[in-house]
Structures are given as structure tokens and as C-alpha cells.
Design a protein around this motif. Structure first.
Motif, PDB file in Angstrom:
ATOM      1  N   THR A  85      23.874  10.020 -56.789  1.00 38.04           N
ATOM      2  CA  THR A  85      23.485   8.809 -56.061  1.00 38.04           C
ATOM      3  C   THR A  85      22.015   8.796 -55.661  1.00 38.04           C
ATOM      4  O   THR A  85      21.521   7.778 -55.176  1.00 38.04           O
ATOM      5  N   THR A  86      21.300   9.921 -55.850  1.00 41.37           N
ATOM      6  CA  THR A  86      19.858   9.894 -55.578  1.00 41.37           C
ATOM      7  C   THR A  86      19.109   9.168 -56.690  1.00 41.37           C
ATOM      8  O   THR A  86      17.968   8.760 -56.508  1.00 41.37           O
ATOM      9  N   VAL A  87      19.748   9.031 -57.850  1.00 44.82           N
ATOM     10  CA  VAL A  87      19.140   8.294 -58.962  1.00 44.82           C
ATOM     11  C   VAL A  87      19.373   6.807 -58.737  1.00 44.82           C
ATOM     12  O   VAL A  87      20.516   6.352 -58.646  1.00 44.82           O
ATOM     13  N   LEU A  88      18.296   6.053 -58.641  1.00 45.64           N
ATOM     14  CA  LEU A  88      18.395   4.621 -58.392  1.00 45.64           C
ATOM     15  C   LEU A  88      18.099   3.777 -59.621  1.00 45.64           C
ATOM     16  O   LEU A  88      18.549   2.635 -59.723  1.00 45.64           O
ATOM     17  N   TRP A  89      17.335   4.322 -60.568  1.00 46.67           N
ATOM     18  CA  TRP A  89      16.879   3.497 -61.680  1.00 46.67           C
ATOM     19  C   TRP A  89      17.982   3.103 -62.644  1.00 46.67           C
ATOM     20  O   TRP A  89      17.781   2.222 -63.493  1.00 46.67           O
ATOM     21  N   ASN A 127      21.616  -0.349 -68.214  1.00 46.31           N
ATOM     22  CA  ASN A 127      20.269  -0.831 -67.899  1.00 46.31           C
ATOM     23  C   ASN A 127      19.452   0.199 -67.136  1.00 46.31           C
ATOM     24  O   ASN A 127      20.001   1.109 -66.521  1.00 46.31           O
ATOM     25  N   THR A 128      18.154  -0.011 -67.140  1.00 38.66           N
ATOM     26  CA  THR A 128      17.241   0.765 -66.301  1.00 38.66           C
ATOM     27  C   THR A 128      16.386  -0.194 -65.475  1.00 38.66           C
ATOM     28  O   THR A 128      16.008  -1.263 -65.949  1.00 38.66           O
ATOM     29  N   ILE A 129      16.091   0.212 -64.236  1.00 34.32           N
ATOM     30  CA  ILE A 129      15.131  -0.513 -63.398  1.00 34.32           C
ATOM     31  C   ILE A 129      13.838   0.291 -63.390  1.00 34.32           C
ATOM     32  O   ILE A 129      13.847   1.484 -63.082  1.00 34.32           O
ATOM     33  N   ASP A 130      12.727  -0.350 -63.730  1.00 32.97           N
ATOM     34  CA  ASP A 130      11.458   0.375 -63.744  1.00 32.97           C
ATOM     35  C   ASP A 130      10.502  -0.072 -62.643  1.00 32.97           C
ATOM     36  O   ASP A 130       9.484   0.580 -62.407  1.00 32.97           O
ATOM     37  N   HIS A 131      10.805  -1.177 -61.980  1.00 34.06           N
ATOM     38  CA  HIS A 131       9.963  -1.650 -60.878  1.00 34.06           C
ATOM     39  C   HIS A 131      10.651  -2.846 -60.234  1.00 34.06           C
ATOM     40  O   HIS A 131      11.702  -3.306 -60.696  1.00 34.06           O
ATOM     41  N   GLY A 132      10.077  -3.373 -59.164  1.00 36.78           N
ATOM     42  CA  GLY A 132      10.603  -4.562 -58.516  1.00 36.78           C
ATOM     43  C   GLY A 132      10.119  -5.817 -59.217  1.00 36.78           C
ATOM     44  O   GLY A 132       9.409  -5.731 -60.232  1.00 36.78           O
ATOM     45  N   ASP A 172      12.930  12.043 -57.096  1.00 39.45           N
ATOM     46  CA  ASP A 172      14.220  11.604 -56.563  1.00 39.45           C
ATOM     47  C   ASP A 172      14.093  10.242 -55.876  1.00 39.45           C
ATOM     48  O   ASP A 172      13.238  10.042 -55.009  1.00 39.45           O
ATOM     49  N   GLY A 173      14.953   9.315 -56.280  1.00 41.20           N
ATOM     50  CA  GLY A 173      14.956   7.989 -55.677  1.00 41.20           C
ATOM     51  C   GLY A 173      13.836   7.088 -56.146  1.00 41.20           C
ATOM     52  O   GLY A 173      13.652   5.994 -55.618  1.00 41.20           O
ATOM     53  N   SER A 174      13.094   7.526 -57.168  1.00 46.65           N
ATOM     54  CA  SER A 174      11.953   6.751 -57.653  1.00 46.65           C
ATOM     55  C   SER A 174      12.323   5.920 -58.875  1.00 46.65           C
ATOM     56  O   SER A 174      13.191   6.291 -59.662  1.00 46.65           O
ATOM     57  N   TYR A 175      11.636   4.796 -59.040  1.00 47.23           N
ATOM     58  CA  TYR A 175      11.768   3.991 -60.252  1.00 47.23           C
ATOM     59  C   TYR A 175      10.661   4.329 -61.257  1.00 47.23           C
ATOM     60  O   TYR A 175      10.496   3.626 -62.254  1.00 47.23           O
ATOM     61  N   GLY A 176       9.920   5.402 -61.001  1.00 44.62           N
ATOM     62  CA  GLY A 176       8.800   5.761 -61.853  1.00 44.62           C
ATOM     63  C   GLY A 176       9.205   5.985 -63.298  1.00 44.62           C
ATOM     64  O   GLY A 176      10.283   6.494 -63.596  1.00 44.62           O
TER      65      GLY A 176
END
Length: 270
Positions: free
Chosen positions: A186-190, A144-149, A96-100
Motif C-alpha cells: 500500500t506504500t505504492v501509489l502509482w 494503469n500507472t499514475i506519473d503526476h497530477g 516510497d509513495g512517490s509518483y516519480g
């Protein structure tokens, strides 16, 4: 939290040019710089006046996604691969909340044809990765997806081009950004940002191509993540069933109706 619905009735548009909130590392000024070249009172007001930012998510349920027909110059059914984000929407899990994310499996068609946790990475050649939107669209939604900064760069790392013949491409203009991505969880950030693009006019198009980097991106590091592309109508709603009769089908339907009318007249006259 707003949900995109018919006529966009529940849009939660940002109306304060000085809104201090931050989404995925971006604020109103970030978009003012991206769209208008500078962050100042005038450009932030342009963001608001042009209704560019929606503090909600794009609900894609019931709409037909575009079909990935070309991937980095090859057949998406036999080439490429897809990656996938670990955090699952609607499920309380350890991510939860991870970009993993994990990578790599399958082929590109699996990752680029659905609004879900799977994604593909394009190259930076215009026309090398193409989606057929299935109809003459006025706009296209980009998932889109975010996978890291780093953020917000990784949330806005692609540029879209539009075409009717897959030969002549027009640089897309961003017309709306849903700041909460495409999940209500909203816990999904990616899921980053979902945005709608068009030609900037009322003209329509059939195909969309995506590259990493380019004039529509904040960063050009060669590893964008695209989940899907979807054709939209002028009111930011999708194509409900994704099917439009071809001209030949319409002609057959017309001939059938004419024949039915003729038979009815014949029966009435007998």
C-alpha cells in the motif's frame, strides 16, 4: 486488503453510496459522474448496486497477460519506448509513495506486456494500439500507472475498445474498479486504479485497443500510461495458462484419441 481469487470470493465491494473515503483523489461520487453522468443519491446507489467499486487490489499472479501486437500503428518490438515508475513494490526505498518516473528506453513491447513498473503511452486513434488477449475473453483488466497530477484525472485517462476482428470496435463498459490498483504494497501509489471492462453483455472478444482520453476518461491530456491488458473470464478471474488449443490442434488431438481407441479394440479382439 482484498485479493482477487477464484470466484472473486474475497471481493471487498463498496456497499455504502455515501462512503466518504477518497482514493487517488476520487470518491464514490467521482465514479457516479463518470459512469452515469451525475453525482447524486440515485447514481451513487447505482455504483453500489452494480458492484462497480472494490476497495482491494487485483492480484494478477498466475494469470496470462495479453500480448501487445500493435503500438500506435507500428510494430511494438521495433517502435516506441517505455517509461518506468521509480517506487518499487515490496522494497523500502527513497521513492516510497512517490509518483516519480523515468523515460524513455527500449521499445513498446517491453513496457506494455507485463504487470510491473513499466508502461507505454498510446495515441488517441482507435485500433492503433492493440493487445491480443490470447482467448475469447468476457472481460479485460486494464492496468494503469499514475506519473503526476492532477488527480483523479491522471488515474482515469484512457478509453478501451473491444473487437473480434481488429476492424469493428465496440466501446467498452467498465464493470469493476479495484481502488488499490495491482500491488498489495500500500506504500505504492502509482499503480492507481485497475479496472475490468466488457461489452456490457455476455458476448466475448479477442482484442482490446486503448486510446488516451475519450468517453471513458476523466482527462484528455495526451499522456496516458498503460502497463498491460489481461483477458478475464466472467467471474473476473484470468486465463490460468493463457493457451487455448487452436482448431487444428484440437482436430489432431481428436484423431489421436480415435486412433488410440481403435488400437485398443484391435488388441482386445485378437
Amino acid at each position: 486488503m482484498a485479493v482477487l481469487c477464484a470466484q472473486g470470493a474475497q471481493a471487498a465491494l463498496i456497499t455504502d453510496p455515501n462512503d466518504a473515503r477518497v482514493w487517488q483523489g476520487a470518491n464514490v461520487g467521482t465514479f457516479a459522474t463518470l459512469f452515469y453522468g451525475a453525482n447524486n443519491a440515485t447514481t451513487r446507489q447505482q455504483v453500489v448496486d452494480n458492484q462497480l467499486l472494490d476497495d482491494g487490489y487485483f492480484n494478477a499472479a498466475g494469470y496470462a497477460q495479453g500480448s501487445l501486437i500493435k503500438f500506435n500503428g507500428g510494430n511494438p518490438n521495433t517502435t516506441g519506448y517505455y517509461g518506468y515508475s521509480y517506487d518499487q513494490a515490496g522494497i523500502n526505498d527513497g521513492w516510497d509513495g512517490s509518483y516519480g518516473y523515468g523515460c524513455c528506453a527500449g521499445n513498446a513491447a517491453i513496457g506494455g506486456n507485463a504487470v510491473d513498473e513499466k508502461w507505454i503511452q498510446t495515441n488517441n486513434v482507435v485500433g492503433a494500439t492493440i493487445w491480443d488477449l490470447g482467448f475469447q475473453a468476457t472481460k479485460a483488466a486494464v492496468f494503469n500507472t499514475i506519473d503526476h497530477g492532477p488527480l483523479p484525472g491522471e488515474a482515469i485517462e484512457s478509453t478501451v475498445y473491444l473487437s473480434n476482428d481488429m476492424v469493428n470496435w465496440v466501446l467498452a463498459v467498465t464493470e469493476r474498479v479495484w481502488l488499490e490498483g495491482f500491488f498489495s504494497d500500500t506504500t505504492v501509489l502509482w499503480d492507481g486504479f485497475t479496472y475490468a471492462v466488457g461489452t456490457g453483455t455476455a458476448s466475448t472478444f479477442r482484442y482490446a485497443a486503448v486510446i488516451w482520453g475519450g468517453p471513458g476518461a476523466l482527462i484528455a491530456d495526451g499522456d496516458n500510461e498503460i502497463n498491460a491488458i489481461m483477458g478475464l473470464k466472467g467471474d473476473f478471474t484470468g486465463n490460468d495458462d493463457g493457451t487455448i488449443p487452436e482448431p487444428a490442434t484440437l482436430a489432431l488431438m481428436g484423431a489421436g484419441l480415435l486412433g488410440l481407441a481403435a488400437r485398443r479394440r484391435k488388441r482386445q479382439g485378437s
